[in-house]
Design an enzyme around this catalytic site. Structure first.
Site, PDB file in Angstrom:
ATOM      1  N   GLU A 156      27.375 -21.334  -7.319  1.00  0.00           N
ATOM      2  CA  GLU A 156      28.583 -21.801  -7.998  1.00  0.00           C
ATOM      3  C   GLU A 156      29.419 -20.645  -8.551  1.00  0.00           C
ATOM      4  O   GLU A 156      28.876 -19.660  -9.049  1.00  0.00           O
ATOM      5  CB  GLU A 156      28.193 -22.715  -9.174  1.00  0.00           C
TER       6      GLU A 156
ATOM      7  N   HIS B  22      33.025 -18.942 -16.788  1.00  0.00           N
ATOM      8  CA  HIS B  22      32.914 -20.359 -17.115  1.00  0.00           C
ATOM      9  C   HIS B  22      34.026 -20.842 -18.030  1.00  0.00           C
ATOM     10  O   HIS B  22      34.439 -22.001 -17.962  1.00  0.00           O
ATOM     11  CB  HIS B  22      31.552 -20.632 -17.770  1.00  0.00           C
TER      12      HIS B  22
ATOM     13  N   HIS C 133      23.617 -22.765 -10.453  1.00  0.00           N
ATOM     14  CA  HIS C 133      24.633 -23.005 -11.465  1.00  0.00           C
ATOM     15  C   HIS C 133      25.008 -21.695 -12.159  1.00  0.00           C
ATOM     16  O   HIS C 133      24.211 -21.145 -12.910  1.00  0.00           O
ATOM     17  CB  HIS C 133      24.065 -24.009 -12.478  1.00  0.00           C
TER      18      HIS C 133
ATOM     19  N   ASP D 141      32.588 -20.657 -11.267  1.00  0.00           N
ATOM     20  CA  ASP D 141      33.629 -21.244 -12.121  1.00  0.00           C
ATOM     21  C   ASP D 141      34.793 -20.260 -12.113  1.00  0.00           C
ATOM     22  O   ASP D 141      34.582 -19.044 -12.222  1.00  0.00           O
ATOM     23  CB  ASP D 141      33.121 -21.405 -13.559  1.00  0.00           C
TER      24      ASP D 141
HETATM   25  O1  G3P Z   1      30.252 -27.732 -12.390  1.00  0.00           O
HETATM   26  C1  G3P Z   1      29.056 -28.397 -12.665  1.00  0.00           C
HETATM   27  C2  G3P Z   1      28.718 -27.969 -13.997  1.00  0.00           C
HETATM   28  O2  G3P Z   1      28.790 -26.577 -13.974  1.00  0.00           O
HETATM   29  C3  G3P Z   1      29.708 -28.534 -14.945  1.00  0.00           C
HETATM   30  O3  G3P Z   1      29.517 -28.031 -16.121  1.00  0.00           O
HETATM   31  O4  G3P Z   1      30.530 -26.824 -17.906  1.00  0.00           O
HETATM   32  O5  G3P Z   1      28.657 -25.803 -16.636  1.00  0.00           O
HETATM   33  O6  G3P Z   1      30.931 -25.973 -15.623  1.00  0.00           O
HETATM   34  P1  G3P Z   1      29.942 -26.583 -16.573  1.00  0.00           P
HETATM   35 CA    CA Z   2      30.822 -25.441 -13.349  1.00  0.00          CA
END
Ligand code: G3P
Ligand code: CA
Length: 327
Positions: free
Chosen positions: A54, A69, A27, A56
């Site tokens: 991941e 993010h 994450h 973002d």
């Molecule tokens: O994308 C999964 C998780 O990352 C969603 O929450 O706010 O950390 O992007 P966020």
């Molecule tokens: Ca995310």
């Protein structure tokens, strides 16, 4: 009292069960150790053997996709010191107001709140010169490491705030698909999931923009105001059936699948599986656990009781180790 004893017996029993191999999704890289979304954090997640990393994504003034993010910059960079006059009327600094060259001059640091307090106090405390990276830089990094280490660690990009980007005159989804197609990643057989909180955008990606890759619909709470989507509807049998028409899975918030107060499953994982959807909840944080639940107990609940298909983790190494020990 009876229910609590039953839950405790269940936790002990679960600790002795073995499980199939679900996915470890790093994450934002490995932000439990290094500032989120930096190249260093992605490299560490790779070295820790996550299955997916991941990214973002938000857009810059010159239409580049950067790995951040938030649409804002102030909680993870020194933008306020570097460009003090560039805030908007709301006092915030937006990635969309800066060119990539300008963003590259910023230092990324460990996430702080708007008052300047580090959000996770025990995480990275150094003053290193970390930088904002582009989506393409991270794709190249992971592809090159995959080639050299003979691995197939995947990508897990998230399209952030498509409705807000649209209001600002930017079609972020089209930009993401251009990059994915240039890299031959818009392919259901490749190690990649595309994720989005905005269900109208998920439908548009599949039905109008012709996205071919696997998609995961993220589930928020309506009061977070994350997007115009009605998440209460999406969690129903009808809503999950709608999702299954355009996506392969859901990414729910952990409390939406397990009620920490009653220590009971909510039923959402089972319903999603019945709809043919894979389930990747967010976010496992060993430094921010639900009250009275240990890291191992939470992982037992997720993998052995709820049988999720993967989990987003700020600490990929902890989940990899847990899964290795429980196979
Ligand atoms: O994308 C999964 C998780 O990352 C969603 O929450 O706010 O950390 O992007 P966020
Ligand atoms: Ca995310």
């Amino acid at each position: 009292m009876g229910k609590l004893i039953l839950s405790l017996i269940m936790l002990v029993t679960m600790s002795q069960m073995s499980i199939a191999k679900p996915l470890v999704i790093a994450h934002r890289g490995a932000p439990g150790y290094l500032p989120e979304h930096t190249m260093e954090s992605a490299v560490l997640a790779f070295a820790q053997n996550a299955d997916f990393i991941e990214q973002d994504l938000v857009v810059t003034k010159d239409n580049q996709l950067v790995v951040l993010h938030d649409i804002h910059l102030d909680t993870v960079t020194n933008v306020a010191q570097q460009y003090p006059s560039r805030k908007r009327a709301d006092g915030r600094y937006y990635a969309l107001d800066f060119t990539l060259a300008e963003l590259r001059k910023l230092t990324v640091y460990e996430r702080h709140d708007l008052l300047g307090k580090q959000v996770f106090s025990n995480r990275y405390q150094g003053t290193g010169k970390f930088q904002i990276t582009t989506f393409e830089q991270q794709i190249e990094l992971i592809q090159q490491l995959n080639r050299q280490f003979d691995k197939n660690i995947g990508f897990y990009p998230e399209i952030k705030s498509p409705a807000w980007h649209k209001q600002q005159g930017v079609d972020i989804s089209k930009l993401v698909l251009i990059v994915l197609r240039q890299r031959q990643l818009d392919d259901p057989n490749k190690a990649i999931y595309l994720q989005c909180f905005d269900f109208a955008e998920t439908q548009r990606l599949r039905n109008k923009l012709g996205a071919k890759l696997k998609i995961v619909q993220l589930i928020a709470e309506n009061d977070w105001l994350e997007s115009p989507t009605d998440y209460e509807y999406l969690k129903t049998t009808e809503g999950l059936a709608e999702i299954a028409k355009v996506a392969q899975g859901i990414g729910p918030w952990i409390p939406q699948i397990f009620d920490h107060k009653t220590m009971q499953a909510t039923g959402l994982v089972k319903q999603a599986h019945q709809a043919g959807l894979t389930v990747h909840p967010y976010t496992f944080r060993q430094d921010d656990l639900p009250k009275n639940i240990s890291a191992n107990q939470l992982l037992d609940i997720l993998f052995k009781q709820l049988k999720v298909d993967g989990v987003f983790s700020d600490f990929p190494d902890t989940v990899v180790k847990y899964l290795d020990e429980n196979r």
